[in-house]
Design an enzyme around this catalytic site. Structure first.
Site, PDB file in Angstrom:
ATOM      1  N   LEU A 113     -10.010  24.399 -11.867  1.00 37.99           N
ATOM      2  CA  LEU A 113     -10.294  22.993 -11.616  1.00 37.99           C
ATOM      3  C   LEU A 113     -11.094  22.520 -12.819  1.00 37.99           C
ATOM      4  CD1 LEU A 113     -11.433  22.752  -7.871  1.00 37.99           C
ATOM      5  CD2 LEU A 113      -9.492  21.564  -8.904  1.00 37.99           C
ATOM      6  N   ASP A 114     -10.766  21.348 -13.360  1.00 42.75           N
ATOM      7  CA  ASP A 114     -11.490  20.932 -14.557  1.00 42.75           C
ATOM      8  C   ASP A 114     -12.946  20.594 -14.223  1.00 42.75           C
ATOM      9  OD1 ASP A 114     -11.712  18.229 -13.766  1.00 42.75           O
ATOM     10  OD2 ASP A 114      -9.813  17.705 -14.693  1.00 42.75           O
ATOM     11  N   LYS A 115     -13.734  20.420 -15.258  1.00 40.64           N
ATOM     12  CA  LYS A 115     -15.178  20.252 -15.116  1.00 40.64           C
ATOM     13  C   LYS A 115     -15.543  19.091 -14.204  1.00 40.64           C
ATOM     14  CE  LYS A 115     -19.381  19.853 -17.921  1.00 40.64           C
ATOM     15  NZ  LYS A 115     -19.920  19.793 -19.306  1.00 40.64           N
TER      16      LYS A 115
END
Length: 269
Positions: A113-115
């Site tokens: 999951l991106d930041k």
């Protein structure tokens, strides 16, 4: 724990050299372990250990009277990843998911999951699960709740569900449902880099919040931000049924826990 995934995991565990076993259990370094073995202080199943011998799952190793236990248990965790935490094993990253979780056994993430995204992230020490879940050809479902910057239209829903041109390809058809004026749910069976954000951007929308609520049969449920839990036997059995016929990738992404290669099919959102 009694389920087929953990049983297969234990069956596939390979013998490990005794000095490595002692080192991984936190007793001492491998060199120091060799000295302990040579001194006769180490026993395996009640018998004096030999330098170079290998240990199988279930064997009892003692240093003196103390039983040494290296974690052989299969671990699969559901984590509610907060915003700002990065899916990486890069030690220089202060906000890495591994550092944040600080789990006593080495585990790594199954897909990223991106930041700026948050929600359900699975983590495990079972590379076979990662291989089978990460293969794009296996088309395993991931479900998200997405909030955008302006009102969702029927045209937007239709275009999102039928496929959007991004990254020199067209996204697979997917299920999209409006659940609020600015919020929709989407179920993907692929994981292109920052896919949902790119799809929305291509249609003139900006993602304001992105929450993953489900991976296959595993749901985020009431897990609070930053918390984690072990999967139940029922969840692991359900997962086994979904991946048992999925082709793995020997030596591929995630096959070596701790190498930071668990990307691929579940790429950043």
């Amino acid at each position: 724990m009694s389920n087929r995934i953990s049983e297969e995991f234990m069956q596939k565990k390979e013998p490990v050299r005794l000095n490595k076993y002692l080192s991984e259990a936190g007793v001492c370094s491998r060199r120091e372990a060799d000295r302990l073995i040579e001194s006769g202080r180490v026993t395996v199943d009640g018998q004096r250990a030999r330098t170079g011998m290998k240990i199988l799952p279930g064997q009892v190793v003692k240093v003196g009277r103390r039983v040494v236990s290296k974690q052989d248990e299969m671990i699969v965790l559901a984590v509610n990843k907060p915003r700002g935490i990065v899916c990486t094993e890069e030690r220089r990253e202060r906000n890495s998911i591994v550092r944040f979780l600080d789990y006593p056994i080495r585990v790594t993430y199954i897909g990223r999951l991106d930041k700026d995204s948050h929600g359900l992230l699975l983590m495990t020490n079972n590379g076979d699960i990662i291989n089978r879940m990460m293969r794009a050809a296996n088309r395993h479902e991931k479900e998200y709740k997405v909030t955008v910057d302006h009102e969702i239209t029927e045209e937007f829903l239709e275009k999102m569900s039928s496929g959007v041109p991004i990254l020199d390809t067209v996204t697979r058809p997917c299920q999209v449902k409006k659940i609020g004026k600015y919020t929709f749910s989407i179920i993907l069976t692929q994981g292109l880099n920052r896919q949902i954000r790119r799809m929305c951007s291509a249609l003139g929308y900006e993602v304001k919040d992105l929450l993953r609520v489900r991976v296959m049969n595993i749901r985020l449920g009431g897990l609070r931000d930053g918390q984690y839990r072990k999967l139940t036997d029922e969840e692991l059995e359900g997962l086994y049924e979904l991946i048992k016929d999925s082709p793995g990738t020997p030596g591929g992404a995630g096959s070596k826990i701790g190498k930071g290669q668990a990307g691929g099919d579940y790429g950043s959102r």
